[in-house]
Design a protein around this motif. Sequence first.
Motif, PDB file in Angstrom:
ATOM      1  N   ILE A  80       0.905  -1.184   0.151  1.00  0.00           N
ATOM      2  CA  ILE A  80       0.002   0.001  -0.204  1.00  0.00           C
ATOM      3  C   ILE A  80       0.924   1.323   0.053  1.00  0.00           C
ATOM      4  O   ILE A  80       1.879   1.365   0.781  1.00  0.00           O
ATOM      5  CB  ILE A  80      -0.870   0.018   1.235  1.00  0.00           C
ATOM      6  N   ASP A  81       0.509   2.196  -0.911  1.00  0.00           N
ATOM      7  CA  ASP A  81       1.239   3.318  -0.881  1.00  0.00           C
ATOM      8  C   ASP A  81       0.918   4.076   0.406  1.00  0.00           C
ATOM      9  O   ASP A  81      -0.284   4.155   0.838  1.00  0.00           O
ATOM     10  CB  ASP A  81       0.652   4.210  -2.049  1.00  0.00           C
ATOM     11  N   PRO A  82       1.938   4.735   0.798  1.00  0.00           N
ATOM     12  CA  PRO A  82       2.007   5.178   2.419  1.00  0.00           C
ATOM     13  C   PRO A  82       0.678   6.393   2.512  1.00  0.00           C
ATOM     14  O   PRO A  82      -0.081   6.788   3.241  1.00  0.00           O
ATOM     15  CB  PRO A  82       3.270   5.905   2.860  1.00  0.00           C
ATOM     16  N   VAL A 134      -1.134  -0.042  -3.963  1.00  0.00           N
ATOM     17  CA  VAL A 134      -2.458   0.357  -3.867  1.00  0.00           C
ATOM     18  C   VAL A 134      -2.524   1.875  -3.376  1.00  0.00           C
ATOM     19  O   VAL A 134      -1.982   2.216  -2.479  1.00  0.00           O
ATOM     20  CB  VAL A 134      -2.944  -0.560  -2.559  1.00  0.00           C
ATOM     21  N   VAL A 135      -3.280   2.499  -4.291  1.00  0.00           N
ATOM     22  CA  VAL A 135      -3.454   3.984  -4.164  1.00  0.00           C
ATOM     23  C   VAL A 135      -4.858   4.415  -3.503  1.00  0.00           C
ATOM     24  O   VAL A 135      -5.078   5.569  -3.076  1.00  0.00           O
ATOM     25  CB  VAL A 135      -3.013   4.724  -5.340  1.00  0.00           C
ATOM     26  N   ASN A 183      -4.800   7.887   5.827  1.00  0.00           N
ATOM     27  CA  ASN A 183      -3.529   7.237   5.042  1.00  0.00           C
ATOM     28  C   ASN A 183      -2.735   6.074   5.920  1.00  0.00           C
ATOM     29  O   ASN A 183      -3.765   5.708   6.921  1.00  0.00           O
ATOM     30  CB  ASN A 183      -2.584   8.369   4.703  1.00  0.00           C
ATOM     31  N   VAL A 184      -1.916   5.538   5.591  1.00  0.00           N
ATOM     32  CA  VAL A 184      -1.319   4.323   6.166  1.00  0.00           C
ATOM     33  C   VAL A 184      -1.272   4.501   7.820  1.00  0.00           C
ATOM     34  O   VAL A 184      -1.674   4.006   8.577  1.00  0.00           O
ATOM     35  CB  VAL A 184      -0.441   3.547   5.531  1.00  0.00           C
ATOM     36  N   TRP A 243     -12.764  -5.356   0.723  1.00  0.00           N
ATOM     37  CA  TRP A 243     -11.805  -4.351   0.047  1.00  0.00           C
ATOM     38  C   TRP A 243     -11.967  -4.118  -1.333  1.00  0.00           C
ATOM     39  O   TRP A 243     -11.889  -5.102  -1.883  1.00  0.00           O
ATOM     40  CB  TRP A 243     -10.491  -4.442   0.523  1.00  0.00           C
ATOM     41  N   ILE A 244     -11.828  -2.999  -1.754  1.00  0.00           N
ATOM     42  CA  ILE A 244     -11.554  -2.517  -3.204  1.00  0.00           C
ATOM     43  C   ILE A 244     -10.552  -1.878  -3.107  1.00  0.00           C
ATOM     44  O   ILE A 244     -10.414  -0.625  -3.008  1.00  0.00           O
ATOM     45  CB  ILE A 244     -12.700  -1.789  -3.761  1.00  0.00           C
ATOM     46  N   PHE A 245      -9.315  -2.526  -3.891  1.00  0.00           N
ATOM     47  CA  PHE A 245      -8.219  -1.922  -3.944  1.00  0.00           C
ATOM     48  C   PHE A 245      -8.132  -1.567  -5.514  1.00  0.00           C
ATOM     49  O   PHE A 245      -8.248  -2.180  -6.396  1.00  0.00           O
ATOM     50  CB  PHE A 245      -7.025  -3.034  -3.733  1.00  0.00           C
ATOM     51  N   HIS A 246      -7.585  -0.261  -5.577  1.00  0.00           N
ATOM     52  CA  HIS A 246      -7.049   0.311  -6.992  1.00  0.00           C
ATOM     53  C   HIS A 246      -5.551   0.406  -6.635  1.00  0.00           C
ATOM     54  O   HIS A 246      -5.089   1.313  -6.092  1.00  0.00           O
ATOM     55  CB  HIS A 246      -7.581   1.700  -7.171  1.00  0.00           C
TER      56      HIS A 246
END
Length: 117
Positions: A7-9, A98-99, A30-31, A87-90
């Motif tokens: 996952i992108d921070p 993942v953004v 955010n993360v 979860w829907i990840f893009h």
Amino acid sequence: APFLEAIDPNVHWQIAGPERQLDSAQGIFNVAEWKELINKPLLARLDSNGLKMAVESVDVIGQRAIVECSGTATQKNGKPYNNFYCWIFHFSEETGKVVKIYEYLNTHLVYEVSRDN
């Protein structure tokens, strides 16, 4: 750890709805915020065995993945914690990370865990 490394921070992580309601784990994070405001408080209310996640299904469509999981644990008050997540990840085409995440779960159960433990 492998999950979070993908996952992108600076991810746009929306849980159930856009408005923050920390007692029911809702809002946009955010993360770092997710770790501190959502994950840490929930895990503190579960027994020392923590939360066990199981992947139920995964569907990948282009740069998007839909993941259904179940999460089980025992609350500190002895009651079971059985939640189901979608979860829907893009994913970013450039980085593969993942953004965007759209997460759906039983937020009322999270509220009860927050209130009762």
